[in-house]
Design a protein around this motif. Structure first.
Motif, short mmCIF file in Angstrom:
data_model
loop_
_atom_site.label_atom_id
_atom_site.label_comp_id
_atom_site.label_asym_id
_atom_site.label_seq_id
_atom_site.Cartn_x
_atom_site.Cartn_y
_atom_site.Cartn_z
N UNK A 99 41.59 -28.75 58.08
CA UNK A 99 41.79 -27.69 56.73
C UNK A 99 43.10 -27.88 56.70
N UNK A 100 43.23 -27.55 57.92
CA UNK A 100 45.37 -27.54 58.61
C UNK A 100 46.59 -28.46 57.99
N UNK A 101 45.16 -30.20 58.16
CA UNK A 101 46.35 -31.38 58.12
C UNK A 101 46.01 -31.37 56.20
N UNK A 102 45.31 -31.07 56.00
CA UNK A 102 44.79 -31.51 53.89
C UNK A 102 45.94 -30.23 54.21
N UNK A 103 46.38 -28.86 53.97
CA UNK A 103 47.61 -28.48 53.29
C UNK A 103 48.92 -28.81 54.07
N UNK A 104 48.63 -29.08 54.79
CA UNK A 104 50.11 -29.43 55.08
C UNK A 104 50.53 -30.95 54.22
N UNK A 105 49.34 -32.04 54.16
CA UNK A 105 49.69 -32.91 53.48
C UNK A 105 49.86 -32.67 52.00
N UNK A 106 48.90 -31.09 51.33
CA UNK A 106 49.58 -31.14 49.84
C UNK A 106 51.26 -30.59 49.73
N UNK A 107 51.61 -29.08 50.47
CA UNK A 107 52.37 -29.93 51.11
C UNK A 107 53.48 -30.88 51.27
#
Length: 389
Positions: free
Chosen positions: A99-107
């Motif tokens: 989930x954290x990786x997805x959030x980082x990727x969105x940014x």
């Protein structure tokens, strides 16, 4: 701040934070495997997740920037990247890591689209090829720094400290963004009704995006699975990261020099095809040779040459009024490839029992680029003939 080269330096550093954060997983992959009891397939999925939001956000990314403005959009994207890193630094649950990786990727996706637009605002019509070559070089620079720094941090303080380091560097990016100013000549652009891409232009952009995506998948295999390959041979994590970082440091030179050579010779696709074939051969050779450092140096010196010519493909068929939607399509293909590539490579590596399988996949991905370059030229040729008739 009104000096465009100083502005480019800011954009360079801010974009560098994306690459640094992206590499934070691969740089300490062996540590993550032990900490979370996962395998190479899981690591490959985690690496690829960084690009997953691009499939959804690349197309509307430009519209988001126009609505919020350059600086607010950039800062919001950086904050999202920081939030993702903090989640990954503080959780011991693999699902939350994802989930954290997805959030980082969105940014990271929003930031990529926005920074590209900001750079074009400052350099449109004046040394834009040189500026974009320097801008693109921020990616290998960020990855190379990560390969040098993060393995040592991870070995000394654990995987969580690696993600905290990524968050800290991103926070510096926010500080630098505060100094950004739009170019003096910039005026508010009233969005006219978007002009649709004609079918051949759309097809050409899709092919160009596929080329850029496949080339980057192949290139990413080096620094995503290269450290694991060397670790299999008994190298320490720090030594493996340092060795693989040679490719990135050398590509910082080869990317702009490749653009310069392409412009001087007037044969950009010839250069891109020759360099792609050479890199594919070297990638396939790397897992089968003991001359690791020599091969890594050669990859670094050659692999940057196709970047400029490939990045110039889509703009050839895009008019100013179709550029936003066209580049959105281009980046959507790129992010789709970069999402699937590491995940597939990780599964192949798991099945084969060695990271060498990922390098072989990378060689095949780059080998697919020259035929697609030929196809792009055919599409453009047909489109030009129809325009003249």
């Amino acid at each position: 701040m009104r000096n465009r080269w100083a502005i480019l330096a800011i954009l360079f550093f801010v974009r560098l934070t994306i690459a640094f954060q992206f590499q934070s997983v691969a740089a300490v992959a062996p540590l993550l495997e032990k900490t979370f009891n996962v395998g190479l397939a899981d690591i490959g999925l985690l690496i690829g997740l960084y690009f997953t939001p691009g499939i959804v956000l690349a197309l509307p990314g430009g519209a988001i920037g126009r609505t919020l403005g350059d600086k607010p959009t950039t800062i919001a994207a950086l904050l999202l990247m920081i939030a993702g890193s903090l989640v990954m630094a503080t959780t011991g649950i693999w699902g939350l890591q994802m989930a954290g990786r997805l959030a980082s990727g969105g940014g990271g996706v929003l930031l990529t689209v926005q920074l590209t637009k900001m750079g074009a605002d400052w350099f449109a019509g004046k040394e834009i090829a040189t500026a974009m070559a320097i801008f693109v070089s921020s990616w290998p620079t960020g990855v190379a720094i990560a390969l040098l720094v993060l393995p040592a941090i991870g070995t000394a303080h654990g995987a969580g400290a690696v993600f905290l380091a990524a968050a800290a560097l991103t926070a510096i990016g926010i500080v630098l963004t505060l100094f950004y100013q739009p170019p003096p000549a910039a005026s508010a652009v009233k969005a006219a009704a978007p002009t649709r891409l004609d079918p051949l232009a759309l097809l050409a952009v899709i092919v160009a995006g596929a080329i850029w995506g496949l080339f980057n998948v192949g290139f990413a295999m080096i620094f995503s699975f290269g450290p694991s390959l060397l670790a299999e041979r008994g190298w320490s994590i720090a030594a493996a990261g340092s060795a693989v970082s040679l490719v990135l440091w050398l590509s910082v030179i080869s990317v702009p020099s490749g653009g310069f050579i392409a412009d001087r010779t007037g044969r950009p696709l010839t250069l891109a095809i020759a360099a792609s074939l050479a890199v594919a051969i070297l990638l396939a050779w790397l897992p089968r040779s003991d001359t690791v450092l020599a091969i890594l140096v050669l990859i670094g010196l050659i692999s940057g040459h196709p970047a400029g010519p490939i990045m110039s493909l889509a703009p050839r068929v895009l008019a100013p009024e179709t550029r936003a939607i066209g580049m959105g399509v281009f980046y959507t293909l790129f992010y789709a490839a970069m999402m699937l590539g590491p995940a597939i490579a990780g599964r192949l590596a798991k099945s084969a029992g060695t990271a060498a399988a990922a390098l072989d996949l990378g060689a095949l991905a780059i080998l697919a680029c020259p035929p697609l370059m030929w196809l792009f030229e055919r599409i453009v040729s047909v489109r030009d003939r129809r325009a003249k008739s």
